[in-house]
Scaffold this active site. Sequence first.
Site, mmCIF file in Angstrom:
data_model
loop_
_atom_site.group_PDB
_atom_site.id
_atom_site.type_symbol
_atom_site.label_atom_id
_atom_site.label_comp_id
_atom_site.label_asym_id
_atom_site.label_seq_id
_atom_site.Cartn_x
_atom_site.Cartn_y
_atom_site.Cartn_z
ATOM 1 N N ASP A 1 -12.908 45.103 12.380
ATOM 2 C CA ASP A 1 -13.312 45.719 11.118
ATOM 3 C C ASP A 1 -13.717 47.175 11.365
ATOM 4 O OD1 ASP A 1 -14.666 45.953 8.377
ATOM 5 O OD2 ASP A 1 -14.078 43.851 8.394
ATOM 6 N N HIS B 1 -18.779 48.098 5.687
ATOM 7 C CA HIS B 1 -17.970 46.892 5.494
ATOM 8 C C HIS B 1 -18.062 45.946 6.682
ATOM 9 C CE1 HIS B 1 -14.213 44.488 5.142
ATOM 10 N NE2 HIS B 1 -14.410 44.621 3.843
ATOM 11 N N SER C 1 -12.722 39.535 1.622
ATOM 12 C CA SER C 1 -13.320 40.031 2.873
ATOM 13 C C SER C 1 -14.554 39.228 3.247
ATOM 14 C CB SER C 1 -13.728 41.501 2.720
ATOM 15 O OG SER C 1 -12.621 42.350 2.745
#
Length: 662
Positions: free
Chosen positions: A69, A125, A290
Site C-alpha cells: 500500500d 490509506h 480497500s
Amino acid sequence: MYEKNKIMKEKRQFAGIIMAFLLLYIIGMGNSLCLPEAKAEEQSQWYEAEEGLNAAGDAAEEIVIAVIDTGVDTAHAALQDCLWVNEAEQHGQDGVDDDGNGFVDDVHGYNVWAGNGDITDSDGHGTHVAGILGMKTEQDRNFGYGAHIMIVKAGNSRNGFSAENCVKAIQYAVQNGADVITMSLGADYLDEKLEKAIHAASRKAVIVAAAGNESAATGESSFSDSTNIFPAGLPDVLGVMAYDSDRDLAWFSNWDYAPGTTVEYEIAAPGTDIYSTWPGDRFKKQSGTSMAAPIAAGACGTLVQKWRENGEYEPAAMIGQLVFTADQYVRLTDQKGELHFFPRINLEKALEVTPQPRVHIRNVTVDDNTRWGTANDKNGIPQKGETFQLPLEIFNLWARAQDIELYVTTEDKNVSVELPDQNVESLASRNSVSVTEKQNAVITFSDNMEKGQRVLMDITLRYKNGYTEDGKEYITKGKLLLREGEKELLYYEEQFGKEEQLPEASPAASGTPKPEASPAASGTPKPKVSPDISGTSEPEEAVSKGPGQSPAMSTAPYSQQPQTVTASVTKKKTKLYRIRIKKKRLLVVTEPKAEIVVKIFPKNGTVKQAKRKNRFFVYYGKADKTGRYVLKTDRIKKKYKIQIRVCKKGKAAVIQKWRLSC
C-alpha cells in the site's frame, strides 16, 4: 522524418496507457470513500459483532500478513504491537544490509517505490488498512487475529502504483516470509509480468485484493459500465467485495456478475464505516473495498495457521476454504431488477471443515479430427457417422484433487461411448487442465441417426481428496446437449462436489468400477429443454403451472446459490433458495409444494394508504414439485416494493422484502 514522428507518436500512446494504468490504481481503490474523522474512544463498530468473523485473538499469531500500500505511520500508538520486525535489521547498523536479504534497513518492511527502508505513509490509506489488521477492537482482538503486519510501500495516491513496483512488492513479501499478501489497489488493465508474479507468489502465500469501488459488474454482463478489475479478478487471487451493515452489497462495490467464470471476485466482507488508524495518532472511518480486503486477509491468516500443518497444504486452497464454507450471503438487486447473492465469511466453519476438492468442467468443445474416424470432416460439428472426442477443461476451485476419472454415458441407442483408460492423477488448487486424449471418452454417432437429432449425455467426474485421505469420493455431474449437424452445444452442471463415503476395503486408487457405455447414466430424469439451443444465451426459464413441470436447462457452469436467502433461517424454517426478478416476471425457488404469498405495493406511504388507493396487490400460489413458482404481472415495476412469504407445512415461514429498482 516520417519514421521519427511515428516513433514519437507510439511513445506518447504508450505513455498514455501507462499513466491511465497508474491513475486507475488510485481511482479504483486507493482513494476509498472518506467519512468524517472519528475520535479514538469510538470503539464499538457494527462489523465487530459479525458472527462470521469470530476467532481467537491469537488464531494467526504465527502468521505474517504483508500490506502492499502507501506505507504506514510506524509511530502510531495503536500499531506498536502488531508490526512485523526484522530483528537483524532492528538491532543492526543503519545503512547496512544486516540480514543479507538484499534490502537495507527493512525493519518493518520496505519501500520498493523509493528503493529504501523508509515506509512512512504519505497520505493515510496504508495506515488505515494496516490498522484494520493490527488495531485492537473492544473485544481485545484485531482483524489480523494476532498476525504480524509487514509493510511494503509501493506508491501513493498522487503518483499511483506501477505494475513494476507491485511486482517488486510481491516478490519482497514472499522472499521475506509473508503467508498472506493483501492489496487494496487495482486497475482494469492486466500487466503480464504482474500476472506471472502473482501466479508464482500464490504457491507460497494467499493473495488477496480489493474488487474496486465503481459499482460495476464484471465484464460478462451486458451493462454499459461493466469492467474487470485486476489483480482481484485473477484465479490465483481472492477478490473481495464490500457489504454494509444491512448485509447488502455496498452501493459502491464492484461485483461478480457470473460466478464460476474466468474473472472472479469470490467473497464479501464488511466495507462501510470501517474505523481504523490514521497518521498522527488519529483515527478515522472510511468505506471502500480497500477496507474489506484486509478483513478477508486476516481471515485467511487464521486458515493458513490452522491448515498448513498438512504436507499437501496449498495457499490457494484457502480461497476455496472461505467460499465453500460460507453459508450466509449478501445480496444485490441490479439495474435490471435481477437478484444476485455473494458469500460472506463464516470463519468458524472455515476453521472446522477439512479442505476438500471441488472440480468442475469449465469448457466443452467437439474434436472431430480424422484421427478419430475417416468419415470426419474436421469442422467441429458432431454429425451422423462421425467419431469424435469432447475436449474438456476442468478447473479445481478448492483443495488438491487426485485420481480424477471421467465418465460419459447416454441412453441414446444411436450413440456409442468408449470410456478412457487413464485418469487425471492430480489437479492443484485454483488450477485448470485440459483432459488429454487418453483421459477422454470417444463418442460415435451411428449412420442411423436422424438429421438434427438431439442427444443428451451425462458427464460425470469422480475424484478423491489430495489434501488428506478422508475416505470419500467426490462427484461432479453435468448434462451435455448436442444436436446432430449443429455446432452449438449446451452444458449444465447439476451436481457439484457431492460427497460419497468409499467402502473401507476399497483401495485408494481403484475406486468404483466404470459403468457400461450405454444406459448406466442413472435414474436422473431428462430435463425439459428449450427449443432454441445455444451455447451462449440462457434459455427461457420454464413457467411453473403446477406439479409435474420440469425447469428448463440452465447454462450456469456451477452454482454458488445460497442455501438460504436470509441470515436467520434455521433448519426449522422453510428453505428459500433463490429469487429472481426479470422484467415483469418473478421467479421463486423454494421447497417443493411450499405455499407462497406475494404482496406488491408502493414504496412510499403505508400499507393502509396503499389499500385505500387500490394499490395493494396480493397473489397466492404453490411451488411445483421442483420447488419453482413463477408470477407474471405488470405490477412488478419501479417505485413499488415486494414482499414474499414462503411456508412449507410443518415449518416456519420465511419472509423477504425489498424495493424494486427495475
